[in-house]
Scaffold this motif. Structure first.
Motif, mmCIF file in Angstrom:
data_model
loop_
_atom_site.group_PDB
_atom_site.id
_atom_site.type_symbol
_atom_site.label_atom_id
_atom_site.label_comp_id
_atom_site.label_asym_id
_atom_site.label_seq_id
_atom_site.Cartn_x
_atom_site.Cartn_y
_atom_site.Cartn_z
ATOM 1 N N MET A 69 0.847 -1.203 0.000
ATOM 2 C CA MET A 69 0.000 0.000 0.000
ATOM 3 C C MET A 69 0.879 1.247 0.000
ATOM 4 O O MET A 69 1.836 1.337 0.766
ATOM 5 C CB MET A 69 -0.928 0.015 1.221
ATOM 6 C CG MET A 69 -1.751 1.301 1.341
ATOM 7 S SD MET A 69 -2.783 1.388 2.805
ATOM 8 C CE MET A 69 -4.043 0.182 2.413
ATOM 9 N N HIS A 85 -4.938 1.656 -1.850
ATOM 10 C CA HIS A 85 -3.926 2.554 -1.305
ATOM 11 C C HIS A 85 -4.537 3.560 -0.335
ATOM 12 O O HIS A 85 -5.750 3.775 -0.301
ATOM 13 C CB HIS A 85 -3.226 3.303 -2.445
ATOM 14 C CG HIS A 85 -2.559 2.404 -3.441
ATOM 15 N ND1 HIS A 85 -1.330 1.827 -3.225
ATOM 16 C CD2 HIS A 85 -2.971 1.968 -4.660
ATOM 17 C CE1 HIS A 85 -0.993 1.081 -4.261
ATOM 18 N NE2 HIS A 85 -1.976 1.143 -5.149
ATOM 19 N N GLU A 86 -3.666 4.193 0.445
ATOM 20 C CA GLU A 86 -4.076 5.256 1.351
ATOM 21 C C GLU A 86 -4.154 6.570 0.567
ATOM 22 O O GLU A 86 -3.198 6.939 -0.113
ATOM 23 C CB GLU A 86 -3.062 5.400 2.487
ATOM 24 C CG GLU A 86 -3.354 6.549 3.435
ATOM 25 C CD GLU A 86 -2.213 6.818 4.398
ATOM 26 O OE1 GLU A 86 -2.323 7.788 5.175
ATOM 27 O OE2 GLU A 86 -1.208 6.086 4.358
ATOM 28 N N TYR A 110 -12.450 12.558 2.268
ATOM 29 C CA TYR A 110 -11.040 12.828 2.009
ATOM 30 C C TYR A 110 -10.730 14.318 2.183
ATOM 31 O O TYR A 110 -11.590 15.184 1.970
ATOM 32 C CB TYR A 110 -10.655 12.418 0.586
ATOM 33 C CG TYR A 110 -10.695 10.929 0.332
ATOM 34 C CD1 TYR A 110 -10.193 10.021 1.261
ATOM 35 C CD2 TYR A 110 -11.245 10.426 -0.842
ATOM 36 C CE1 TYR A 110 -10.230 8.657 1.025
ATOM 37 C CE2 TYR A 110 -11.285 9.064 -1.093
ATOM 38 C CZ TYR A 110 -10.781 8.183 -0.150
ATOM 39 O OH TYR A 110 -10.821 6.829 -0.383
ATOM 40 N N ARG A 127 1.023 5.700 -0.100
ATOM 41 C CA ARG A 127 0.306 6.901 0.316
ATOM 42 C C ARG A 127 0.226 7.821 -0.899
ATOM 43 O O ARG A 127 1.255 8.278 -1.421
ATOM 44 C CB ARG A 127 1.056 7.568 1.467
ATOM 45 C CG ARG A 127 0.397 8.834 2.016
ATOM 46 C CD ARG A 127 1.128 9.281 3.279
ATOM 47 N NE ARG A 127 0.710 10.609 3.719
ATOM 48 C CZ ARG A 127 -0.372 10.852 4.457
ATOM 49 N NH1 ARG A 127 -1.152 9.842 4.825
ATOM 50 N NH2 ARG A 127 -0.676 12.073 4.832
#
Length: 318
Positions: free
Chosen positions: A1, A24-25, A57, A3
């Motif tokens: 994963m 993914h983050e 987000y 960022r």
């Protein structure tokens, strides 16, 4: 994963962002500022902003990254591994491109280096190409000129519009970006430089581009209508009112003076510089889109008219 910071604005970016958010983050989403829209010109968020808001987000909407050092500092503070850009609409300056250790990846809706620029889907349709595709590049300071990481081709069908082709390219691009990012992070991809001698460029589309010049060949007008669907649409004028052509097809077995409306198979066609354009769906200003036969039922005087801005009174053939 990894960022990620995501940068994009239109709906074309959403399939890619959805796919990446599953794996993914997402540190933040950058998108264009809200723009006035509708009759009231109310500030309207981009499709990407609405998507990001629904998921909670962090959202940034700078008007420029080159002239907003605070936005750049905020981006750098996020410490992303990768920035993924899909139809963002803003230029990324050097300090942004150098921020993530794995660089900035861009999904472009053409087979680069063909159709660099802001309207590659429309360009492929305007030029009558048999195929186009999607390309993932590592971004550089020269727009759409970075080394290629992956590419896939997509056929263009005879009835494709910018909308239908764009939807397919968005889905294909999402799959390609997800797989490419995995391989890029694993060190499995060697970037391939573009050949600048093969580069072509496409300009930004404006509303004025949709106005039909009936002196052009019917085949070309059909391409323009499909390329400009849904925006700005292919349009002309009748009786001083805007008339949008929703769907049409070129016919080279008939001929009429450019702009002249003639009867064809219980419907209507318009003369062009070569052949005629048979109308299938039309929309008169202030009304809804109608099949041509339904439109003729309500407007029998349409037959024989001459279309175009130079005929504001709906001139008829003698």
């Amino acid at each position: 994963m990894a960022r990620l910071v995501l940068m994009g604005s239109p709906a074309f970016a959403l399939p890619t962002f959805e796919a990446l958010a599953e794996e993914h983050e997402i540190a933040a989403v950058f998108t264009q500022p809200d723009k006035p829209a509708g009759r009231g010109l109310r500030p309207t968020p981009s499709p990407v902003k609405r998507w990001a808001e629904a998921r909670g987000y962090l959202i940034f909407q700078p008007r420029s990254l080159r002239r907003d050092p605070q936005a750049v500092a905020a981006l750098q503070a996020l410490r992303p591994n990768v920035i993924v850009v899909v139809a963002y609409g803003l230029i990324l300056p050097h300090e942004v491109l150098e921020t993530p250790p794995y660089g900035c990846l861009n999904l472009h809706a053409s087979l680069l280096p063909r159709y660099r620029g802001p309207a590659p889907i429309q360009a492929a349709l305007l030029n009558g190409d048999a195929e186009t595709g999607v390309t993932v590049i590592q971004m550089t300071e020269e727009v759409d000129a970075g080394p290629i990481l992956a590419m896939e081709r997509e056929p263009i069908y005879p009835d494709d519009t910018a909308e239908t082709l764009g939807e397919r390219l968005a889905r294909r691009g999402a799959r390609l970006m997800r797989e490419t990012l995995r391989r890029w992070l694993a060190g499995e991809i060697v970037p391939q430089p573009q050949d600048p001698s093969q580069a072509t460029y496409c300009p930004r589309i404006t509303k004025a581009d949709g106005e039909i010049d009936w002196r052009r060949p019917a085949v070309e007008i059909d391409r323009r209508i499909r390329a400009f669907t849904p925006w700005p649409g292919g349009f002309t004028f009748w009786n001083g009112r805007l008339l949008k052509i929703g769907r049409a097809r070129p016919r080279l077995d008939l001929q009429a003076p450019p702009g002249r409306v003639i009867a064809v198979d219980a419907g209507a066609a318009v003369g062009t510089g070569h052949g005629v354009l048979e109308l299938l769906e039309v929309q008169l200003e202030g009304k809804r889109m109608l099949p041509i036969r339904a439109f003729l039922n309500g407007h029998p005087d349409f037959l024989g008219a001459t279309l175009g801005r130079e005929h504001p009174a709906g001139a008829h053939a003698p």
